[in-house]
Motif scaffolding. Structure first.
Motif, PDB file in Angstrom:
ATOM      1  N   VAL A 287       0.853  -1.189   0.000  1.00 41.44           N
ATOM      2  CA  VAL A 287       0.000   0.000   0.000  1.00 41.44           C
ATOM      3  C   VAL A 287       0.887   1.237   0.000  1.00 41.44           C
ATOM      4  N   ILE A 288       0.598   2.177  -0.909  1.00 44.20           N
ATOM      5  CA  ILE A 288       1.419   3.386  -1.047  1.00 44.20           C
ATOM      6  C   ILE A 288       0.557   4.623  -0.801  1.00 44.20           C
ATOM      7  N   LEU A 289       1.059   5.517   0.060  1.00 41.34           N
ATOM      8  CA  LEU A 289       0.372   6.759   0.421  1.00 41.34           C
ATOM      9  C   LEU A 289       1.178   7.965  -0.059  1.00 41.34           C
ATOM     10  N   HIS A 290       0.526   8.831  -0.805  1.00 42.54           N
ATOM     11  CA  HIS A 290       1.161  10.035  -1.365  1.00 42.54           C
ATOM     12  C   HIS A 290       1.332  11.110  -0.297  1.00 42.54           C
ATOM     13  N   GLY A 291       1.998  12.195  -0.692  1.00 39.40           N
ATOM     14  CA  GLY A 291       2.239  13.315   0.209  1.00 39.40           C
ATOM     15  C   GLY A 291       1.239  14.446   0.029  1.00 39.40           C
ATOM     16  N   LEU A 292       1.461  15.534   0.760  1.00 35.09           N
ATOM     17  CA  LEU A 292       0.600  16.712   0.729  1.00 35.09           C
ATOM     18  C   LEU A 292       0.487  17.273  -0.693  1.00 35.09           C
TER      19      LEU A 292
ATOM     20  N   MET B  86       4.007   1.819   2.554  1.00 33.85           N
ATOM     21  CA  MET B  86       4.976   2.849   2.192  1.00 33.85           C
ATOM     22  C   MET B  86       4.266   4.188   2.057  1.00 33.85           C
ATOM     23  N   GLY B  87       4.869   5.237   2.603  1.00 30.26           N
ATOM     24  CA  GLY B  87       4.300   6.569   2.481  1.00 30.26           C
ATOM     25  C   GLY B  87       5.377   7.613   2.298  1.00 30.26           C
ATOM     26  N   HIS B  88       5.040   8.651   1.537  1.00 26.88           N
ATOM     27  CA  HIS B  88       5.968   9.762   1.289  1.00 26.88           C
ATOM     28  C   HIS B  88       5.482  11.013   2.005  1.00 26.88           C
ATOM     29  N   SER B  89       6.366  11.670   2.741  1.00 26.84           N
ATOM     30  CA  SER B  89       6.088  12.954   3.382  1.00 26.84           C
ATOM     31  C   SER B  89       4.837  12.837   4.257  1.00 26.84           C
ATOM     32  N   MET B  90       3.759  13.569   3.961  1.00 23.91           N
ATOM     33  CA  MET B  90       2.536  13.432   4.744  1.00 23.91           C
ATOM     34  C   MET B  90       2.069  11.980   4.795  1.00 23.91           C
ATOM     35  N   GLY B  91       2.169  11.286   3.668  1.00 26.89           N
ATOM     36  CA  GLY B  91       1.806   9.872   3.637  1.00 26.89           C
ATOM     37  C   GLY B  91       2.708   9.032   4.516  1.00 26.89           C
ATOM     38  N   GLY B  92       3.978   9.438   4.638  1.00 24.62           N
ATOM     39  CA  GLY B  92       4.896   8.761   5.536  1.00 24.62           C
ATOM     40  C   GLY B  92       4.499   8.944   6.987  1.00 24.62           C
ATOM     41  N   LYS B  93       4.026  10.149   7.333  1.00 22.82           N
ATOM     42  CA  LYS B  93       3.546  10.391   8.693  1.00 22.82           C
ATOM     43  C   LYS B  93       2.286   9.555   8.974  1.00 22.82           C
ATOM     44  N   THR B  94       1.381   9.481   7.999  1.00 26.17           N
ATOM     45  CA  THR B  94       0.210   8.617   8.169  1.00 26.17           C
ATOM     46  C   THR B  94       0.645   7.176   8.390  1.00 26.17           C
ATOM     47  N   ALA B  95       1.602   6.719   7.567  1.00 22.53           N
ATOM     48  CA  ALA B  95       2.082   5.337   7.667  1.00 22.53           C
ATOM     49  C   ALA B  95       2.737   5.073   9.025  1.00 22.53           C
ATOM     50  N   MET B  96       3.554   6.015   9.517  1.00 18.77           N
ATOM     51  CA  MET B  96       4.191   5.848  10.823  1.00 18.77           C
ATOM     52  C   MET B  96       3.157   5.775  11.939  1.00 18.77           C
ATOM     53  N   ASN B  97       2.198   6.691  11.906  1.00 15.21           N
ATOM     54  CA  ASN B  97       1.148   6.689  12.922  1.00 15.21           C
ATOM     55  C   ASN B  97       0.337   5.401  12.878  1.00 15.21           C
ATOM     56  N   PHE B  98       0.059   4.911  11.665  1.00 13.41           N
ATOM     57  CA  PHE B  98      -0.696   3.668  11.527  1.00 13.41           C
ATOM     58  C   PHE B  98       0.088   2.488  12.087  1.00 13.41           C
ATOM     59  N   ALA B  99       1.372   2.423  11.756  1.00 11.00           N
ATOM     60  CA  ALA B  99       2.197   1.294  12.197  1.00 11.00           C
ATOM     61  C   ALA B  99       2.308   1.238  13.714  1.00 11.00           C
ATOM     62  N   ILE B 100       2.330   2.401  14.352  1.00 15.87           N
ATOM     63  CA  ILE B 100       2.410   2.440  15.810  1.00 15.87           C
ATOM     64  C   ILE B 100       1.084   2.027  16.445  1.00 15.87           C
ATOM     65  N   LYS B 101      -0.033   2.439  15.844  1.00 15.72           N
ATOM     66  CA  LYS B 101      -1.349   2.119  16.421  1.00 15.72           C
ATOM     67  C   LYS B 101      -1.785   0.696  16.097  1.00 15.72           C
ATOM     68  N   TYR B 102      -1.458   0.240  14.876  1.00 16.96           N
ATOM     69  CA  TYR B 102      -1.879  -1.094  14.442  1.00 16.96           C
ATOM     70  C   TYR B 102      -0.670  -1.888  13.931  1.00 16.96           C
ATOM     71  N   PRO B 103       0.311  -2.163  14.801  1.00 19.92           N
ATOM     72  CA  PRO B 103       1.552  -2.799  14.336  1.00 19.92           C
ATOM     73  C   PRO B 103       1.331  -4.179  13.727  1.00 19.92           C
TER      74      PRO B 103
END
Length: 252
Positions: A15-20, A81-98
């Motif tokens: 899954v890939i998440l784009h940035g702002l 995988m996420g870039h910039s804003m998408g990277g922040k979403t991905a990090m937050n998701f991984a911490i909440k739903y590891p």
């Protein structure tokens, strides 16, 4: 929220998440290089691309959007995988739903707080009177008064669409303008993701610095960092071949 997405390829899900200011379409060329190895899900985050607009816009709601998307698609565990804003979403998701993330890739963003630095872009975008402009060239000429870099303007104008009434933004510009400080928020203390995590940094970007490594270690104890040569913040657009190589090396 039901997010718009594009699906291609086969095998394990990535899954890939784009940035702002971006959209799933920004990652299509990268996806073409990866589709032989993975099932790609290119997701439009809320208030971007063809996903719905909402007055709510924060990492908290974007994390829940992503969970709903994975649930709807029957994806119990994914590469994320996420870039910039998408990277922040991905990090937050991984911490909440590891348990839902097998491996994590974060492109050119760290867990820390970033001060607002998109003022000129927002000024330029808000200067466009969509009811008055007649062409994309006219929109670009106005934007150029605020944003001299052609590549950045071309990227931003990908979110300018046209319907029967004229030009419209795919991004929710009023909400993004009002809540722009949300995009720079740091990860909240207390959680961590101990699965494999790769941070990809543009060599010419200042988004990831030596001082960020302690934060990475705290939130992502099983992390590594790779720098992409001759790349700035939009490393996937500037050095797509190198990025694909790093992604394949890490996930395979």
């Amino acid at each position: 929220m039901k997010l718009n997405f594009k699906k291609l390829g086969s095998d394990k899900p990535l899954v890939i998440l784009h940035g702002l200011f971006g959209s799933a379409d920004n990652w299509f060329s990268i996806a073409r290089e990866l589709e032989k190895s993975f099932t790609l899900y290119l997701v439009d985050q809320r208030n971007h691309g063809d996903s719905p607009h909402s007055d709510e816009w924060s990492y908290e709601v974007m994390v829940e959007d992503l969970k709903e998307f994975l649930d709807d698609e029957g994806l119990d565990q994914v590469y994320l995988m996420g870039h910039s804003m998408g990277g922040k979403t991905a990090m937050n998701f991984a911490i909440k739903y590891p348990e839902r993330v097998e491996k994590l890739i974060v492109a050119d963003i760290a867990p820390r707080y970033y001060s607002v630095h998109h003022q000129k872009i927002l000024e330029g975008l808000n200067a466009l009177d969509l009811k008055a402009i007649k062409s994309r060239k006219e929109a670009d000429d106005i934007l150029a008064q605020y944003i001299p870099e052609l590549g950045i303007r071309q990227f931003l104008l990908k979110s300018l669409s046209r319907d029967s009434n004229g030009f419209v933004w795919k991004i929710n510009l009023p909400v993004i303008t009002k809540n722009i400080e949300e995009v720079g928020k740091a990860l909240e203390e207390g959680g961590f993701y101990d699965g494999p995590a790769l941070f990809l940094a543009g060599e010419n970007s200042d988004y990831i610095q030596q001082s960020d490594l302690d934060d990475m270690q705290k939130f992502f104890p099983n992390y590594e960092v790779e720098f992409i040569s001759d790349a700035g913040h939009w490393l996937h657009a500037e050095q797509p071949k190198a990025m694909v190589e790093e992604v394949l090396k890490f996930l395979k």
